[in-house]
Design a protein around this motif. Structure first.
Motif, PDB file in Angstrom:
ATOM      1  N   SER A 131       0.832  -1.208   0.000  1.00 61.88           N
ATOM      2  CA  SER A 131       0.000   0.000   0.000  1.00 61.88           C
ATOM      3  C   SER A 131       0.865   1.256   0.000  1.00 61.88           C
ATOM      4  O   SER A 131       0.473   2.298  -0.535  1.00 61.88           O
ATOM      5  CB  SER A 131      -0.940   0.005   1.204  1.00 61.88           C
ATOM      6  N   MET A 132       2.066   1.165   0.569  1.00 62.13           N
ATOM      7  CA  MET A 132       2.982   2.310   0.569  1.00 62.13           C
ATOM      8  C   MET A 132       3.550   2.551  -0.830  1.00 62.13           C
ATOM      9  O   MET A 132       3.791   3.697  -1.216  1.00 62.13           O
ATOM     10  CB  MET A 132       4.109   2.068   1.568  1.00 62.13           C
ATOM     11  N   ALA A 133       3.737   1.476  -1.573  1.00 63.52           N
ATOM     12  CA  ALA A 133       4.198   1.637  -2.953  1.00 63.52           C
ATOM     13  C   ALA A 133       3.098   2.260  -3.810  1.00 63.52           C
ATOM     14  O   ALA A 133       3.388   3.002  -4.748  1.00 63.52           O
ATOM     15  CB  ALA A 133       4.617   0.288  -3.534  1.00 63.52           C
ATOM     16  N   PHE A 134       1.830   1.958  -3.478  1.00 58.13           N
ATOM     17  CA  PHE A 134       0.719   2.589  -4.187  1.00 58.13           C
ATOM     18  C   PHE A 134       0.714   4.099  -3.914  1.00 58.13           C
ATOM     19  O   PHE A 134       0.561   4.918  -4.814  1.00 58.13           O
ATOM     20  CB  PHE A 134      -0.605   1.967  -3.730  1.00 58.13           C
ATOM     21  N   LYS A 135       0.875   4.448  -2.691  1.00 57.62           N
ATOM     22  CA  LYS A 135       0.818   5.862  -2.322  1.00 57.62           C
ATOM     23  C   LYS A 135       2.046   6.626  -2.788  1.00 57.62           C
ATOM     24  O   LYS A 135       1.934   7.749  -3.291  1.00 57.62           O
ATOM     25  CB  LYS A 135       0.695   5.990  -0.811  1.00 57.62           C
ATOM     26  N   LYS A 136       3.180   6.018  -2.583  1.00 51.80           N
ATOM     27  CA  LYS A 136       4.489   6.600  -2.881  1.00 51.80           C
ATOM     28  C   LYS A 136       4.774   7.753  -1.933  1.00 51.80           C
ATOM     29  O   LYS A 136       4.097   8.774  -1.939  1.00 51.80           O
ATOM     30  CB  LYS A 136       4.531   7.087  -4.334  1.00 51.80           C
ATOM     31  N   PRO A 137       5.777   7.606  -1.086  1.00 50.50           N
ATOM     32  CA  PRO A 137       6.067   8.631  -0.090  1.00 50.50           C
ATOM     33  C   PRO A 137       6.502   9.970  -0.686  1.00 50.50           C
ATOM     34  O   PRO A 137       6.412  10.992  -0.010  1.00 50.50           O
ATOM     35  CB  PRO A 137       7.187   8.001   0.748  1.00 50.50           C
TER      36      PRO A 137
END
Length: 609
Positions: free
Chosen positions: A593-599
């Motif tokens: 899910s963090m890769a979807f959002k991208k920091p």
């Protein structure tokens, strides 16, 4: 004064005439029959005609590959190469040639000596030089120079007076060996040629290499798009035959076409290279951060066009020094995996369509009792459908699935495209498996409801299934070629009403209350679902932490513009959201899910522009 005729004059005159006439007749005969003389059983006429024929090959130029905005993804570039004939390069020019080639003199001299020993007449010393490379200018200037070159030559010895006398009286002079002498002259360098050629260049490098693929040394596609569509990209080399024409005043007549020339076709993909670049960087950085073995992602538009398809690890296809087939592996299409909890929304859609649930806020599902091998968590006793999806609750999903028939599951999953090829890249795709419902047991149906059991799929199929949320329950086919002329095949899988209701719930999954809380992007509404699946190693589920984590989401939640599926393979380092130093087990919620959002905000904004 009267001149008397020599005795026998008339006889001799007649003999001369006869001889002359005979010579003329023989000459005429030979003139007409010479073409029928055979050499090695081949008539000279045929041999002469054969020698006067030759074939001319007209090489086709490989077509370009472009993205939807006409940005180049693969192109043919002109390059130069320097070809040497070490057997005729003069000794005096070796050091000067090394300097022009910008090579160490000693190393270059050793190479030339080695080639001479092996009698090599063809030595590509430099290749893939740009047309403005300074080395080419150096060689051109060197070729204009004349330098003193000394070489050995042979000549006949001086003829003595005795040999001359022998020759006069018809005697053969005594045999003498040739004399070797040194001779010097000003010469230009020999054995150096600048040749032109073409090579395949990939401007987007590693960000898209597994999808585009590459060509080999013969300019034939061996991976990805280059291989799948090689017959269109490569074109056809033309072959012409030239031959003499005795009925024409010209030596050669119009060429006979043996094989018609066809230029390679350009391919325009649905890919957006800007989105592709940012998606690739997102999964690369998240894979490295979470110490995952690999990662993959795909972005779709609502009509099924593939906007981005990224894989990590990847490679720069312009680098020919190193090669690994794994770097060209298109994990989005080739890896068949169990998708885990990303399938739960479809179980709820099917149940809602069949009237098994209402998905209202006051409907409660009993989750106190064990079902098969799925125990209660003793944290929840009754849950709404929204809570089941928000918390990704296995037992709650199974309780709903218990009221759905096996055949209904199978028919719906088949309509969603699982177990069937997408037809986009047939040579690359592994279409997965959907085992027929007649072979299911109770455990199969239960595990199927949350993405395990009698099915596995690839990431592209999974992303495509989520297109129902952008099309009121209908499912279009995937497209990789822009403006492809084919009949659109749209399958209505769920009713618009059920799709809208479950989509509202998925909006809450990507919130602070749901498992997809790390996929939330400030200023945008995001809907989606996390997923985690234990990896199968040596035929068994791995219990030592080897997992695949997923997030499939879309934005905006009410009218999706982009649908994106992300997968990380075996992430090993994950953290809780409130403390970046506190380790936690890896799930879809804290990795994919963090890769979807991208920091990095600019990447997310690019995807959702």
């Amino acid at each position: 004064m009267k001149i008397a005729r020599v005795q026998g004059y008339r006889n001799r005159q007649s003999l001369v005439k006869i001889c002359f006439i005979a010579i003329v007749i023989i000459f005429i005969y030979r003139a007409f029959s010479v073409t029928d003389i055979k050499a090695n059983d081949i008539p000279l006429k045929a041999k002469a005609s054969k020698n006067s024929e030759f074939s001319l090959v007209e090489k086709s130029i490989r077509g370009n590959i472009l993205d939807r905005n006409n940005n180049l993804l693969a192109i043919n570039l002109i390059h130069k190469k320097i070809n040497l004939d070490p057997m005729i390069i003069q000794e005096e020019y070796i050091d000067l040639l090394a300097d022009a080639l910008e090579m160490p003199r000693m190393d270059f001299r050793e190479q030339i000596i080695e080639k001479k020993i092996n009698k090599r007449k063809y030595f590509i010393v430099k290749e893939k030089l740009k047309v403005n490379d300074p080395i080419l200018k150096n060689i051109a200037e060197l070729q204009k120079k004349r330098s003193k070159v000394c070489f050995k030559t042979s000549k006949n010895p001086t003829i003595t007076l005795i040999d001359k006398a022998k020759k006069i009286i018809g005697m053969k002079p005594s045999a003498k060996e040739m004399i070797e002498v040194n001779k010097c002259a000003r010469q230009r360098i020999a054995g150096v040629a600048i040749e032109s050629g073409g090579f395949r260049y990939y401007p987007k490098k590693d960000s898209i290499a597994p999808l585009i693929g590459k060509t080999n040394s013969e300019n034939i596609g061996v991976f990805g798009i280059e291989s799948e569509y090689d017959q269109y990209l490569a074109g056809i080399n033309g072959v012409k035959r030239l031959a003499d024409n005795k009925d024409n005043s010209n030596i050669y007549y119009d060429a006979e076409m043996i094989k018609k020339f066809k230029q390679g076709e350009d391919l325009k993909l649905t890919i957006d290279s800007d989105i592709q670049f940012h998606v690739f960087n997102a999964i690369k950085e998240q894979a490295e951060f979470h110490e995952a073995d690999s990662a993959a992602a795909i972005v779709l538009s609502p009509n099924g066009e593939i906007l981005a398809l990224a894989n990590y690890p990847s490679t720069n296809p312009n680098n020919h020094q190193s090669y690994s087939a794994d770097d060209y592996r298109n994990r989005v299409f080739s890896d068949k995996t169990e998708p885990g909890s990303t399938m739960k929304p479809f179980t709820m859609l099917l149940a809602l369509d069949k009237g098994v649930i209402t998905a209202t806020d006051d409907e409660l599902i009993d989750v106190k009792n064990r079902v098969g091998n799925i125990p209660p968590d003793k944290k929840y006793f009754e849950m709404t459908i929204q809570q089941i999806l928000e918390k990704s609750h296995n037992l709650g999903t199974v309780m709903v699935a218990e009221n759905i028939e096996n055949e209904e599951f199978y028919d719906t999953w088949e309509k969603l495209g699982f177990g069937r090829s997408l037809g986009v890249m047939p040579g690359t795709e592994n279409s997965g498996v959907l085992r027929h419902f007649s072979n299911w047991g109770l455990a199969d149906k239960r595990s199927l409801s949350f993405g395990h059991g009698p099915m596995n799929t690839n990431l592209a199929q999974l992303a495509r299934a989520y297109l129902v949320f952008a099309n009121d329950g209908a499912l279009p086919s995937l497209k990789l070629l822009k403006d492809e002329n084919k009949n659109e095949n749209i399958t209505q899988v769920f009713t618009p009403e059920s799709t809208q209701r479950i989509s509202q719930i998925l909006d809450s999954v990507a919130s602070d209350n749901g498992s997809g809380y790390r996929a939330v992007i400030d200023g945008y509404s995001v809907a989606g679902k996390t997923g985690t699946a234990e990896m199968v190693i040596d035929g068994q589920y791995n219990k030592d932490g080897a997992k695949r984590t997923y997030f499939v989401g879309y934005s905006p939640a009410d009218k999706p513009k982009y649908i994106m599926a992300v997968r990380l393979d075996y992430p090993k380092k994950c953290f809780v959201s409130w403390d970046p130093t506190m380790r936690n087990r890896c799930e879809g919620s804290n990795s994919a899910s963090m890769a979807f959002k991208k920091p990095w905000k600019e990447y997310s904004l690019m995807i959702l522009k």
